[in-house]
Design a protein around this motif. Structure first.
Motif, PDB file in Angstrom:
ATOM      1  N   LEU A  13       0.824  -1.212   0.000  1.00  0.00           N
ATOM      2  CA  LEU A  13       0.000   0.000   0.000  1.00  0.00           C
ATOM      3  C   LEU A  13       0.861   1.265   0.000  1.00  0.00           C
ATOM      4  O   LEU A  13       1.775   1.397   0.805  1.00  0.00           O
ATOM      5  CB  LEU A  13      -0.889  -0.022   1.250  1.00  0.00           C
ATOM      6  CG  LEU A  13      -1.947   1.066   1.382  1.00  0.00           C
ATOM      7  CD1 LEU A  13      -3.112   0.775   0.442  1.00  0.00           C
ATOM      8  CD2 LEU A  13      -2.449   1.106   2.825  1.00  0.00           C
ATOM      9  N   GLN A  14       0.560   2.201  -0.879  1.00  0.00           N
ATOM     10  CA  GLN A  14       1.307   3.462  -0.971  1.00  0.00           C
ATOM     11  C   GLN A  14       0.547   4.637  -0.373  1.00  0.00           C
ATOM     12  O   GLN A  14       1.147   5.583   0.126  1.00  0.00           O
ATOM     13  CB  GLN A  14       1.635   3.765  -2.440  1.00  0.00           C
ATOM     14  CG  GLN A  14       2.534   2.732  -3.108  1.00  0.00           C
ATOM     15  CD  GLN A  14       3.925   2.688  -2.493  1.00  0.00           C
ATOM     16  OE1 GLN A  14       4.553   3.720  -2.261  1.00  0.00           O
ATOM     17  NE2 GLN A  14       4.399   1.474  -2.180  1.00  0.00           N
ATOM     18  N   ASN A  15      -0.790   4.581  -0.447  1.00  0.00           N
ATOM     19  CA  ASN A  15      -1.628   5.666   0.068  1.00  0.00           C
ATOM     20  C   ASN A  15      -2.811   5.091   0.826  1.00  0.00           C
ATOM     21  O   ASN A  15      -3.257   3.972   0.541  1.00  0.00           O
ATOM     22  CB  ASN A  15      -2.140   6.544  -1.084  1.00  0.00           C
ATOM     23  CG  ASN A  15      -1.023   7.291  -1.782  1.00  0.00           C
ATOM     24  OD1 ASN A  15      -0.409   8.177  -1.212  1.00  0.00           O
ATOM     25  ND2 ASN A  15      -0.746   6.909  -3.026  1.00  0.00           N
ATOM     26  N   VAL A  16      -3.317   5.847   1.766  1.00  0.00           N
ATOM     27  CA  VAL A  16      -4.472   5.409   2.542  1.00  0.00           C
ATOM     28  C   VAL A  16      -5.705   5.344   1.639  1.00  0.00           C
ATOM     29  O   VAL A  16      -6.026   6.325   0.959  1.00  0.00           O
ATOM     30  CB  VAL A  16      -4.729   6.391   3.712  1.00  0.00           C
ATOM     31  CG1 VAL A  16      -6.092   6.152   4.344  1.00  0.00           C
ATOM     32  CG2 VAL A  16      -3.636   6.254   4.758  1.00  0.00           C
ATOM     33  N   PRO A  17      -6.410   4.216   1.618  1.00  0.00           N
ATOM     34  CA  PRO A  17      -7.651   4.128   0.836  1.00  0.00           C
ATOM     35  C   PRO A  17      -8.694   5.106   1.353  1.00  0.00           C
ATOM     36  O   PRO A  17      -8.694   5.480   2.534  1.00  0.00           O
ATOM     37  CB  PRO A  17      -8.098   2.677   1.055  1.00  0.00           C
ATOM     38  CG  PRO A  17      -6.874   1.942   1.505  1.00  0.00           C
ATOM     39  CD  PRO A  17      -6.061   2.937   2.271  1.00  0.00           C
ATOM     40  N   GLU A  24     -11.218   2.747  11.227  1.00  0.00           N
ATOM     41  CA  GLU A  24     -10.057   3.016  12.076  1.00  0.00           C
ATOM     42  C   GLU A  24      -8.872   2.161  11.630  1.00  0.00           C
ATOM     43  O   GLU A  24      -9.032   1.014  11.225  1.00  0.00           O
ATOM     44  CB  GLU A  24     -10.400   2.708  13.540  1.00  0.00           C
ATOM     45  CG  GLU A  24     -11.523   3.576  14.079  1.00  0.00           C
ATOM     46  CD  GLU A  24     -11.934   3.191  15.498  1.00  0.00           C
ATOM     47  OE1 GLU A  24     -12.583   4.022  16.157  1.00  0.00           O
ATOM     48  OE2 GLU A  24     -11.615   2.070  15.937  1.00  0.00           O
ATOM     49  N   TRP A  25      -7.690   2.732  11.764  1.00  0.00           N
ATOM     50  CA  TRP A  25      -6.448   2.077  11.317  1.00  0.00           C
ATOM     51  C   TRP A  25      -5.909   1.190  12.445  1.00  0.00           C
ATOM     52  O   TRP A  25      -4.889   1.454  13.044  1.00  0.00           O
ATOM     53  CB  TRP A  25      -5.438   3.158  10.924  1.00  0.00           C
ATOM     54  CG  TRP A  25      -4.297   2.675  10.074  1.00  0.00           C
ATOM     55  CD1 TRP A  25      -3.051   2.313  10.501  1.00  0.00           C
ATOM     56  CD2 TRP A  25      -4.286   2.533   8.654  1.00  0.00           C
ATOM     57  NE1 TRP A  25      -2.264   1.947   9.436  1.00  0.00           N
ATOM     58  CE2 TRP A  25      -2.994   2.077   8.291  1.00  0.00           C
ATOM     59  CE3 TRP A  25      -5.237   2.746   7.655  1.00  0.00           C
ATOM     60  CZ2 TRP A  25      -2.643   1.831   6.957  1.00  0.00           C
ATOM     61  CZ3 TRP A  25      -4.883   2.503   6.338  1.00  0.00           C
ATOM     62  CH2 TRP A  25      -3.599   2.052   5.997  1.00  0.00           C
ATOM     63  N   ILE A  59       2.138   0.545  10.327  1.00  0.00           N
ATOM     64  CA  ILE A  59       2.644   1.766   9.695  1.00  0.00           C
ATOM     65  C   ILE A  59       1.580   2.319   8.751  1.00  0.00           C
ATOM     66  O   ILE A  59       0.939   1.570   8.013  1.00  0.00           O
ATOM     67  CB  ILE A  59       3.929   1.457   8.905  1.00  0.00           C
ATOM     68  CG1 ILE A  59       5.089   1.197   9.881  1.00  0.00           C
ATOM     69  CG2 ILE A  59       4.287   2.593   7.952  1.00  0.00           C
ATOM     70  CD1 ILE A  59       6.357   0.720   9.206  1.00  0.00           C
ATOM     71  N   CYS A  60       1.396   3.634   8.783  1.00  0.00           N
ATOM     72  CA  CYS A  60       0.372   4.276   7.946  1.00  0.00           C
ATOM     73  C   CYS A  60       1.039   5.261   6.996  1.00  0.00           C
ATOM     74  O   CYS A  60       1.786   6.141   7.441  1.00  0.00           O
ATOM     75  CB  CYS A  60      -0.641   5.001   8.830  1.00  0.00           C
ATOM     76  SG  CYS A  60      -1.950   5.809   7.901  1.00  0.00           S
ATOM     77  N   PRO A  61       0.785   5.135   5.677  1.00  0.00           N
ATOM     78  CA  PRO A  61       1.444   6.043   4.729  1.00  0.00           C
ATOM     79  C   PRO A  61       1.010   7.495   4.859  1.00  0.00           C
ATOM     80  O   PRO A  61       1.766   8.400   4.520  1.00  0.00           O
ATOM     81  CB  PRO A  61       1.072   5.463   3.356  1.00  0.00           C
ATOM     82  CG  PRO A  61      -0.139   4.622   3.594  1.00  0.00           C
ATOM     83  CD  PRO A  61      -0.033   4.118   5.003  1.00  0.00           C
ATOM     84  N   SER A  82       3.790   6.968  10.659  1.00  0.00           N
ATOM     85  CA  SER A  82       4.355   6.498   9.393  1.00  0.00           C
ATOM     86  C   SER A  82       5.720   5.848   9.583  1.00  0.00           C
ATOM     87  O   SER A  82       6.319   5.373   8.628  1.00  0.00           O
ATOM     88  CB  SER A  82       4.494   7.673   8.411  1.00  0.00           C
ATOM     89  OG  SER A  82       5.371   8.654   8.949  1.00  0.00           O
ATOM     90  N   THR A  83       6.220   5.833  10.819  1.00  0.00           N
ATOM     91  CA  THR A  83       7.602   5.389  11.039  1.00  0.00           C
ATOM     92  C   THR A  83       7.714   3.914  11.412  1.00  0.00           C
ATOM     93  O   THR A  83       8.568   3.206  10.904  1.00  0.00           O
ATOM     94  CB  THR A  83       8.278   6.234  12.128  1.00  0.00           C
ATOM     95  OG1 THR A  83       7.457   6.202  13.309  1.00  0.00           O
ATOM     96  CG2 THR A  83       8.426   7.673  11.661  1.00  0.00           C
TER      97      THR A  83
END
Length: 361
Positions: free
Chosen positions: A30-34, A143-144, A217-219, A299-300
């Motif tokens: 995944l590159q970006n949050v949907p 929620e992530w 991790i969240c982009p 993101s880290t």
């Protein structure tokens, strides 16, 4: 097979129904949050705008010595204002807390099919549930977070049914923390002039649940939340934060210019976070305040948090303690069966402290 991120049904099936979770999304590259995870602007967490928390942790060892009164006052003051506090010398071994974090990472690091056996509806035990978000079927923005929830009935059931990767360390965490919770509950009610004997304390914390929460991790962390605004439904929550942190508490009873603002709770090595739940606010007739809180993403690196929720059994009748109603001259909340409160709480999305509306007279 990774989902089509532009197809909401495909993504929901992959993440929620098939049990791949957020971790499965991230592992798929995944590159970006949907779009399904992008929060409305008013729900996003602005880290730069949060107040720092500058209160030192409360040393619980003082409860057994000459400083008992001073420590008890600090606990009660925190419960009346912030609705939460941090504690050290709490009786939970620090090595156990480290093992707990490692076991949580071990559980969530498994292949998706190993975790999916505990999905709602297929889990081999009603005591264990693995899932993602809060109530994903109802949420406009998810929620992530992935989680596993373990209900405690007795030691034998826990060792038989809880996941092998974490059952022994989670059980030890629960047992050592319960001793601390009893001590804090006793202190809080004594501060209000009410003495609770041990059977009465046992009754109001009879239902105990250990959750392990995993925040991959969240982009785009600025667009998401790990957990949305809510208060916990029970008596007290014991929370282990890892070294990354990310917990925010809403200020209600502080200086007027800060009211309604958010405060970031730093991660303190060896400390546990204690927060007041709705049921304690109700039993205390509003003297103690449940803490509205939420969690940011990062993101880290992936992070874990491990709460223990303590509350009455669903069959228990709940309402303000009669001694406090008599003292205050009024009941601020009605009586109800706690199971009805549970059903109301989990039947809606997170909406701050609106869960307490159920108990209003």
């Amino acid at each position: 097979m990774p989902p089509n991120l532009d197809d909401g049904k495909s993504l929901f099936k992959f993440v929620v129904q098939e049990g791949n979770g957020i971790k499965g999304l991230v592992d798929s590259g995944l590159q970006n949050v949907p779009a399904q995870y992008v929060q409305p602007p008013n729900e996003r967490i602005d880290k730069s705008n949060a107040y720092p928390y500058d209160q030192a942790p409360i040393d619980l060892s003082g409860l057994d010595g000459l400083s008992h009164g001073q420590v008890a006052e600090a606990i009660a003051r925190a419960a009346e204002t912030f609705g939460f506090f941090q504690v050290v010398n709490h009786g939970v071994p620090l090595q156990l807390l480290e093992s707990l974090e490692n076991s949580a990472h071990g559980f969530f690091g498994q292949a998706p099919e190993k975790k999916a056996v505990y999905l709602k509806g297929v889990s081999p035990s009603p005591l264990v549930k693995y899932g993602t978000s809060f109530v994903p079927e109802m949420e406009e923005a998810l929620e992530w977070k992935d989680y596993v929830s373990m209900v405690y009935t007795n030691d034998e059931d826990a060792l038989k049914h809880w996941p092998n990767e974490c059952k022994e360390v989670a059980l030890e965490y629960l047992k050592t923390s319960t001793k601390m919770v009893k001590k804090i509950v006793q202190v809080l009610f004594e501060h209000l002039g009410v003495t609770l004997d041990e059977p009465r304390i046992d009754a109001i914390i009879a239902l105990k649940i250990v959750n392990m929460n995993f925040y991959p991790i969240c982009p785009n962390p600025d667009l998401t939340v790990g957990v949305g605004r809510h208060s916990d439904l029970g008596i007290l929550t014991v929370l282990l934060q890892d070294g990354i942190g990310g917990l925010y508490v809403k200020l209600e009873q502080e200086e007027l210019e800060k009211e309604g603002k958010w405060m970031e709770i730093p991660s303190v090595p060896g400390a546990l976070v204690i927060n007041v739940g709705d049921t304690l606010q109700i039993l205390s007739n509003g003297m103690y305040k449940s803490a509205e809180h939420r969690v940011r993403t990062t993101s880290t690196q992936s992070r874990v948090s491990i709460p223990i929720f303590t509350s009455p059994q669903p069959t228990e009748k709940i309402g303000p303690l009669p001694e406090l109603v008599e003292r205050d001259g009024m009941a601020r909340y009605r009586e109800f069966i706690f199971g009805d409160y549970i059903n109301n709480f989990f039947g809606k999305t997170h909406q701050g402290k609106k869960s307490l509306d159920f108990a209003q007279i």
